[in-house]
Write an enzyme that holds these catalytic residues in place. Structure first.
Site, PDB file in Angstrom:
ATOM      1  CG  ASP A 178      -1.759   1.212   1.398  1.00  0.00           C
ATOM      2  OD1 ASP A 178      -1.597   2.170   0.626  1.00  0.00           O
ATOM      3  OD2 ASP A 178      -2.620   1.219   2.305  1.00  0.00           O
ATOM      4  CE1 TYR A 229      -7.333  10.719 -10.265  1.00  0.00           C
ATOM      5  CE2 TYR A 229      -7.967  12.478 -11.771  1.00  0.00           C
ATOM      6  CZ  TYR A 229      -7.300  11.293 -11.527  1.00  0.00           C
ATOM      7  OH  TYR A 229      -6.603  10.673 -12.529  1.00  0.00           O
TER       8      TYR A 229
END
Length: 267
Positions: free
Chosen positions: A73, A164
């Site tokens: 991760d 984003y």
């Protein structure tokens, strides 16, 4: 007399190089890994999707590439230490880092939760920061190299999801800072900005939405993941030896003016 054609090919070769690619299990990350491996680079694939990551590693090994997979991760600093140990133990050095791992949300400013905002920022921006912080000294010790941060046209324009957009603008700026800091180490750092691409990240879109988005592009089609892979491989090579701190759109012309494209189409 030296063969000039051979010298040109040698500049694009990645023989003897070692690359780390995050978000490598599918989509653009997988194509980036394929392009790097095809030019002779050893590749460490990094992704949270272990099944797809191992499958890609097996595919590349079958075609003769030196490759390994490590589940990780990118938002976790401890996982980056695992990645570092894996690449150095397996290949002995690292010359290329591709910070490709990314996620996207689908919430407007008034609807996004703090948790959703943080998840996108952690993967898209913090992940790239941790990757550079962890591996840049190893690129330096290998004699220099190349870092490619995969931003987005959202880092040049905007996206309906605010997290984003913010993460990709942030990655664009972080690239500039890293290019300045790591230049004396002979490490080049660039960002690429893919536009509408035919990748799993866009699987949510209906055929009608896909067609409408493609119609706004001067080239009239979405990009393909391998095209981003080829750009990454070029930036990793000596052919791009004087390119650093750049932001390179690979967007079918979106950032040349989507509104102009729409006006041209209507007339």
């Amino acid at each position: 007399m030296p063969d000039p054609g051979r010298r040109i090919l040698e500049r694009t070769s990645l023989d003897g190089k070692v690359a780390v690619v995050t978000g490598a299990a599918r989509g653009m990350g997988a194509e980036q890994a394929r392009s790097l491996a095809a030019r002779g680079s050893a590749v460490l694939l990094v992704d949270v999707d272990a099944d797809r990551g191992r499958a890609l590693a097996a595919e590349l090994e079958e075609h003769g590439s030196a490759v390994a997979f490590t589940p990780a991760d990118v938002s976790d600093p401890a996982h980056w230490q695992t990645v570092r140990r894996a690449v150095l133990d397996r290949f002995g050095a690292v010359h290329v880092l591709v910070n490709n791992a990314g996620v996207v949300g689908h919430r407007r400013i008034g609807k996004i939760s703090r948790a959703d905002w943080q998840r996108v920022m952690d993967v898209n921006l913090k992940g790239a920061f941790l990757g550079m912080k962890t591996l840049a000294p190893d690129l330096r010790d290998a004699g220099g190299g190349s870092i490619v941060n995969v931003s987005s046209v959202a880092g040049l324009d905007q996206h309906p999801d605010p997290s984003y957009t913010a993460s990709k603008w942030g990655l664009r700026g972080l690239t500039k800072t890293a290019a300045q800091e790591f230049g004396p180490w002979r490490i080049r750092v660039n960002s690429i900005h893919p536009g509408y691409m035919d990748t799993p990240m866009n699987d949510f879109a209906s055929p009608e939405l896909r067609a409408a988005k493609a119609s706004l592009l001067p080239l009239g089609r979405p990009g393909e993941a391998w095209e981003a892979g080829e750009l990454v491989a070029f930036l990793a090579s000596d052919a791009a030896a004087f390119i650093t701190g750049a932001e390179i759109a690979i967007d079918g012309g979106w950032t040349s003016g989507a509104q102009a494209t729409e006006a041209r189409r209507m007339h």
